[in-house]
Design a protein around this motif. Structure first.
Motif, short mmCIF file in Angstrom:
data_model
loop_
_atom_site.label_atom_id
_atom_site.label_comp_id
_atom_site.label_asym_id
_atom_site.label_seq_id
_atom_site.Cartn_x
_atom_site.Cartn_y
_atom_site.Cartn_z
N ILE A 46 0.86 -1.18 0.00
CA ILE A 46 0.00 0.00 0.00
C ILE A 46 0.89 1.23 0.00
O ILE A 46 2.00 1.20 0.54
CB ILE A 46 -0.96 0.08 1.22
CG1 ILE A 46 -0.22 -0.23 2.52
CG2 ILE A 46 -2.17 -0.81 1.03
CD1 ILE A 46 -1.00 0.18 3.75
N ASN A 47 0.39 2.29 -0.62
CA ASN A 47 1.13 3.55 -0.60
C ASN A 47 0.76 4.30 0.67
O ASN A 47 -0.32 4.84 0.80
CB ASN A 47 0.77 4.40 -1.83
CG ASN A 47 1.45 3.87 -3.07
OD1 ASN A 47 2.37 3.07 -2.99
ND2 ASN A 47 0.99 4.32 -4.22
N TYR A 48 1.67 4.29 1.59
CA TYR A 48 1.42 4.89 2.90
C TYR A 48 2.39 6.04 3.08
O TYR A 48 3.59 5.87 2.91
CB TYR A 48 1.64 3.80 3.96
CG TYR A 48 1.76 4.29 5.38
CD1 TYR A 48 0.66 4.85 6.01
CD2 TYR A 48 2.96 4.18 6.07
CE1 TYR A 48 0.76 5.30 7.32
CE2 TYR A 48 3.06 4.61 7.38
CZ TYR A 48 1.96 5.17 8.00
OH TYR A 48 2.07 5.60 9.29
N GLY A 58 11.30 -1.25 0.60
CA GLY A 58 10.17 -1.93 -0.01
C GLY A 58 8.92 -1.11 0.24
O GLY A 58 8.99 0.11 0.28
N LYS A 59 7.80 -1.76 0.40
CA LYS A 59 6.55 -1.03 0.62
C LYS A 59 5.89 -1.54 1.90
O LYS A 59 6.12 -2.66 2.33
CB LYS A 59 5.61 -1.25 -0.56
CG LYS A 59 6.23 -0.91 -1.90
CD LYS A 59 5.34 -0.01 -2.69
CE LYS A 59 5.96 0.31 -4.04
NZ LYS A 59 5.46 1.56 -4.56
N PHE A 60 5.03 -0.72 2.45
CA PHE A 60 4.26 -1.13 3.62
C PHE A 60 3.24 -2.19 3.23
O PHE A 60 2.79 -2.25 2.09
CB PHE A 60 3.54 0.08 4.22
CG PHE A 60 4.48 1.02 4.92
CD1 PHE A 60 4.89 0.77 6.22
CD2 PHE A 60 4.96 2.15 4.27
CE1 PHE A 60 5.77 1.62 6.86
CE2 PHE A 60 5.83 3.01 4.91
CZ PHE A 60 6.24 2.74 6.21
N VAL A 96 5.86 -4.34 -8.69
CA VAL A 96 5.06 -4.10 -7.47
C VAL A 96 4.18 -2.85 -7.61
O VAL A 96 3.14 -2.75 -6.94
CB VAL A 96 5.98 -4.02 -6.23
CG1 VAL A 96 6.86 -2.78 -6.27
CG2 VAL A 96 5.18 -4.08 -4.94
N ASP A 97 4.56 -1.91 -8.49
CA ASP A 97 3.73 -0.72 -8.65
C ASP A 97 2.43 -1.01 -9.40
O ASP A 97 1.43 -0.33 -9.22
CB ASP A 97 4.51 0.39 -9.38
CG ASP A 97 5.53 1.04 -8.46
OD1 ASP A 97 5.35 0.99 -7.22
OD2 ASP A 97 6.53 1.58 -8.97
N GLN A 98 2.46 -2.04 -10.29
CA GLN A 98 1.25 -2.39 -11.03
C GLN A 98 0.51 -3.54 -10.35
O GLN A 98 -0.69 -3.70 -10.54
CB GLN A 98 1.59 -2.81 -12.47
CG GLN A 98 2.13 -1.70 -13.35
CD GLN A 98 3.59 -1.41 -13.09
OE1 GLN A 98 4.35 -2.31 -12.74
NE2 GLN A 98 4.00 -0.16 -13.24
#
Ligand code: NAG
Ligand code: NAG
Length: 236
Positions: A46-48, A58-60, A96-98
């Motif tokens: 998720i974009n946090y 990485g990403k949350f 991971v963005d798509q």
């Protein structure tokens, strides 16, 4: 006094042991040629907007209880893309963005469309991934170059059904050598492989590299460097 020295010596020992542990962790990490292993089944990205000064590699993760099938799904990779651009190729990434479900899993895909007569995926490198390329349609001249001092070129003409591997970090390219379009699918060993297109990074950096650097490095007249630096460097 003696007690203080003993404590200090023991602290020094602990610091040295901690430094050694960190060093060993770094060294063992270097042995992995891919993203690190995940610590749970999945971690849908998720974009946090983190509070200032908090960063993660990485990403949350979304709360797994609210993850849904769509988080692991992407559609449309069979759709041909428009290749009318300066290089004559179009990359459709599925990282991971798509596809947020790819977060922490260490893999991704891309579709590459090549225009007839010379559509090119220009020399580039993925700083974080090895790439396996499968040609679906057409014929491609592909290759990669090894590091110094050999700079050996490994190249091949590929046709539908052929597979070629580009080892992590090495500069590689793909050129359509026929008069029909070409299509390939790339699989990459990172959720976020990154791309460095050589010409763009060297001649199209922002701000520009001092021309004296490029003139000497590429053995070019400064006028040629000036010209190259004013060009528009299209990136896929
Ligand atoms: C492809 O892109 C070019 C340049 O942007 C545009 O002129 C052309 O109409 C597009 N072709 C199609 C079939 O969409
Ligand atoms: C999250 O951010 C990335 C990179 O800026 C973007 O490509 C992606 O579409 C965003 N995802 C969502 C769900 O907003």
């Amino acid at each position: 006094m003696m007690v203080m020295m003993t404590i200090r010596r023991s602290l020094n020992f602990q610091v040295a042991a901690a430094a050694m542990a960190i060093f060993m962790a770094l060294v063992s990490n270097l042995a992995y040629a891919a993203d690190p292993n995940q610590l749970q089944d999945f971690c849908v990205a998720i974009n946090y907007s983190a509070p200032a000064a908090v960063f993660v590699n990485g990403k949350f993760c979304k709360d797994p209880k609210v993850a849904k099938p769509e988080d692991f799904f992407f559609s449309g990779l069979l759709t041909p893309r428009n290749t009318s651009n300066p290089v004559g190729s179009t990359v459709t990434p599925v990282n991971v963005d798509q596809l947020p479900g790819l977060n922490t899993l260490g893999i991704s895909l891309a579709r590459i469309d090549f225009a007839p007569y010379g559509g090119l995926n220009p020399p580039h490198t993925h700083p974080r991934a090895t790439e396996v390329l499968l040609v679906l349609e057409g014929a491609l001249y592909v290759g990669f170059v090894t590091s110094n001092p050999d700079n050996r070129l490994f190249s091949k003409i590929l046709r539908a059904g052929d597979v070629f591997v580009f080892p992590m970090g090495l500069i590689h390219f793909q050129l359509n050598v026929e008069k029909s379009r070409a299509v390939a699918i790339a699989a990459l060993s990172s959720q976020n492989p990154g791309v460095i297109t050589i010409a763009n990074a060297v001649f199209g950096s922002n701000p520009r590299i001092d021309p004296r650097v490029l003139s000497r490095a590429f053995q070019l007249d400064k006028k040629v460097v000036d010209y190259l630096q004013t060009r528009f460097w299209y990136s896929n």
